[in-house]
Design a protein around this motif. Structure first.
Motif, mmCIF file in Angstrom:
data_model
loop_
_atom_site.group_PDB
_atom_site.id
_atom_site.type_symbol
_atom_site.label_atom_id
_atom_site.label_comp_id
_atom_site.label_asym_id
_atom_site.label_seq_id
_atom_site.Cartn_x
_atom_site.Cartn_y
_atom_site.Cartn_z
ATOM 1 N N THR A 1 34.638 49.307 -35.541
ATOM 2 C CA THR A 1 34.257 47.943 -36.180
ATOM 3 C C THR A 1 34.934 47.763 -37.330
ATOM 4 O OG1 THR A 1 32.028 48.690 -35.468
ATOM 5 C CG2 THR A 1 32.170 46.910 -36.948
ATOM 6 N N ASP B 1 32.227 43.160 -42.332
ATOM 7 C CA ASP B 1 32.354 42.004 -42.919
ATOM 8 C C ASP B 1 32.531 42.236 -44.388
ATOM 9 O OD1 ASP B 1 32.512 39.266 -43.194
ATOM 10 O OD2 ASP B 1 30.274 38.953 -43.353
ATOM 11 N N HIS C 1 38.052 39.258 -33.517
ATOM 12 C CA HIS C 1 37.615 38.693 -34.723
ATOM 13 C C HIS C 1 37.623 37.062 -34.696
ATOM 14 C CE1 HIS C 1 37.059 37.913 -39.068
ATOM 15 N NE2 HIS C 1 36.489 39.338 -39.274
ATOM 16 N N VAL D 1 40.623 35.197 -38.187
ATOM 17 C CA VAL D 1 41.471 36.357 -38.601
ATOM 18 C C VAL D 1 42.078 36.194 -39.906
ATOM 19 C CG1 VAL D 1 41.856 37.425 -36.303
ATOM 20 C CG2 VAL D 1 43.230 35.701 -36.944
ATOM 21 N N SER E 1 41.322 32.728 -34.000
ATOM 22 C CA SER E 1 40.663 33.988 -33.916
ATOM 23 C C SER E 1 41.338 35.274 -32.858
ATOM 24 C CB SER E 1 39.257 33.593 -32.933
ATOM 25 O OG SER E 1 39.958 33.153 -31.758
ATOM 26 N N ASP F 1 38.486 42.976 -45.000
ATOM 27 C CA ASP F 1 37.935 41.693 -44.649
ATOM 28 C C ASP F 1 37.707 40.968 -46.274
ATOM 29 O OD1 ASP F 1 36.204 39.533 -44.322
ATOM 30 O OD2 ASP F 1 35.642 40.152 -42.333
ATOM 31 N N ASN G 1 32.095 36.772 -41.167
ATOM 32 C CA ASN G 1 32.519 37.396 -39.647
ATOM 33 C C ASN G 1 32.857 38.915 -39.846
ATOM 34 O OD1 ASN G 1 32.707 34.383 -38.444
ATOM 35 N ND2 ASN G 1 34.102 34.182 -39.973
ATOM 36 N N LYS G 2 32.380 39.429 -38.643
ATOM 37 C CA LYS G 2 32.824 40.836 -38.344
ATOM 38 C C LYS G 2 33.735 40.897 -36.922
ATOM 39 C CE LYS G 2 28.334 42.502 -38.046
ATOM 40 N NZ LYS G 2 27.776 43.590 -38.373
ATOM 41 N N GLY G 3 34.283 41.889 -36.863
ATOM 42 C CA GLY G 3 34.976 41.972 -35.542
ATOM 43 C C GLY G 3 35.104 43.399 -35.241
ATOM 44 N N SER G 4 36.263 43.684 -34.287
ATOM 45 C CA SER G 4 36.423 45.278 -33.711
ATOM 46 C C SER G 4 37.937 45.255 -33.474
ATOM 47 C CB SER G 4 35.515 45.478 -32.812
ATOM 48 O OG SER G 4 35.635 44.698 -31.609
#
Ligand SMILES: [Zn+2]
Length: 443
Positions: A28, A31, A67, A70, A97, A149, A154-157
């Motif tokens: 993960t 954020d 994400h 980005v 993104s 970040d 926003n969060k992402g992986s």
């Protein structure tokens, strides 16, 4: 003919044999709202020769990231000896993104990552220099992909990660003959054997022209801001280099260290010196002169030492003839920069084109002189090598002019001046101001 083909195949095969890939696990990407964190993803490397350099070293980093935005992300690679480089720093614009099957390589065929669009599929030239990692260190140990970040929401992986070691790892970003320990290969501008090797700083037009954007006053993140990238290149005979002596002050009062915040809320400062290199026959000598100050910048994404008063941003109104009535209608404050080689100019592309000339390995006699990897250490040198540039992207902190609400829409000029107070010695001070016309709507 047949022999040549066989030779080529063998060469290809031997390169393949030496290419070694190591894989890391994903995870993960938190954020910024979850606190200011750096997510680190380890890659264990073992079984390689105990030295990486320009003959054999790290050549490629590949990753996959999902994400939604980005340009929130700063992504670095950290090697076992503690050296890190930027792979990509806040690229992707306002809406880009994801990084999908993205690789970074010194001669990436898809071009510079800062000029590209998401999802960045292909092989890109990173924002930093892979050469700095192939520095003679032992590659066996743990490498880390670092992801920060820098903006909430926003969060992402990270879903895929690997690094590749190869022969001839960084074509186009290698060692050059003119070095501080090899003065015989360096040249004086007048052809003599004794001279000062002065830097010459310019703003690279390509960066700012490609990354400039006005945001309306109702924009949630950048209300009424004209934001833009600035990349400063050194096209002189020697590096720009500064260093401090690690004695910190609030005004005239000596304080313990750089973490001290003064009574007026400012950061403690140290004096910095400019080191001027001199060619003396076969040797390179130097002299130092007192210049400005620097301080520890603790804003997210920075956490390193910034040279004060490095650039000034202005929005200017000119007369119909383009010269008279040169009035600054809005000013950014004087901006401090961390000075380092975030990238290098090449004659193979026109990134470092300036006034009808392309600067790079073929046109700068002392190309590559200097080496400035980071600005993380209080007493260490920072600077920009000959033929290198130092980039601040559109989404970096401080890269804007605040537009006054009453300003009339129309055509203005964006001006960026390097060393606006004239503290640093250079070969040519007359090319320190960059100017471009820009239409401002001020909605
Ligand atoms: Zn910084």
């Amino acid at each position: 003919m047949i022999n040549k083909t066989i030779l080529f195949l063998l060469l290809l095969l031997s390169n393949q044999l030496y290419a070694q890939v190591f894989t890391g696990k994903g995870g993960t990407i938190k954020d910024k709202q979850e606190g200011y964190v750096v997510d680190s993803f380890p890659i264990k490397v073992k079984g390689l020769p105990n030295r990486i350099d320009s003959n054999f070293g790290i050549a490629k980093i590949c990753l996959n990231i999902s994400h939604p935005k980005v340009s929130d992300l700063k992504i670095e690679l950290l090697s076992p000896d503690g050296t890190s480089i930027w792979l990509t720093n806040r690229n992707g614009g306002d809406t880009g993104s994801g990084y999908y099957s993205t690789c970074f390589r010194s001669n990436g065929m898809s071009g510079y990552v800062h000029q590209a669009e998401s999802p960045f599929t292909g092989e890109y030239i990173p924002d930093g220099r892979l050469t700095f990692l192939n520095n003679g260190q032992n590659p066996n140990g743990t490498w880390y992909l670092l992801i920060q970040d820098l903006r909430a929401e926003n969060k992402g992986s990270l879903t895929q990660l690997n690094i590749t070691f190869e022969n001839n790892p960084t074509p186009g970003d290698g060692e050059t003959p003119c070095r501080l320990d090899n003065g015989i290969a360096c040249k004086c501008p007048d052809g003599s054997q004794n001279c000062d090797l002065l830097p010459d700083l310019i703003v690279l037009p390509a960066f700012t022209k490609q990354q400039v954007k006005e945001y309306p006053h109702n924009h949630p993140n950048y209300p009424g801001q004209l934001r833009f990238a600035v990349s400063i290149a050194n096209i002189g005979d020697g590096p720009i280099e500064t260093y401090g002596n690690n004695s910190w002050f609030c005004g005239d009062e000596a304080v313990a260290d750089s973490s001290i915040i003064c009574d007026d809320g400012s950061h403690a400062r140290q004096k910095v010196f400019q080191r001027i290199y001199q060619k003396d026959g076969e040797k390179i000598k130097y002299k130092d002169r007192l210049a400005g100050t620097n301080y520890y910048e603790d804003l997210p994404g920075h956490n390193h030492y910034h040279t004060d008063d490095w650039v000034e941003f202005r929005l200017v109104q000119k007369g119909d003839d383009g010269i008279s009535k040169n009035i600054a209608v809005a000013k950014g404050r004087k901006i401090s920069f961390c000075l380092f080689d975030s990238g290098v100019c090449n004659n193979a592309d026109s990134l470092c084109a300036y006034r009808d000339q392309v600067y790079g390995d073929k046109t700068l006699p002392n190309y590559g002189l200097g080496k400035y990897v980071h600005c993380n250490t209080p007493g260490a040198s920072q600077g920009i090598s000959v033929g290198a540039y130092d980039t601040y992207g559109l989404h970096f902190e401080g890269q804007h002019i605040q537009l006054p609400k009453g300003l009339k829409s129309g055509i203005y000029h964006l001006e960026i001046e390097i060393d606006p107070t004239g503290i640093y010695l250079e070969k040519d001070k007359s090319n320190n101001i960059f100017s471009m016309p820009i239409t401002i709507s001020n909605q």
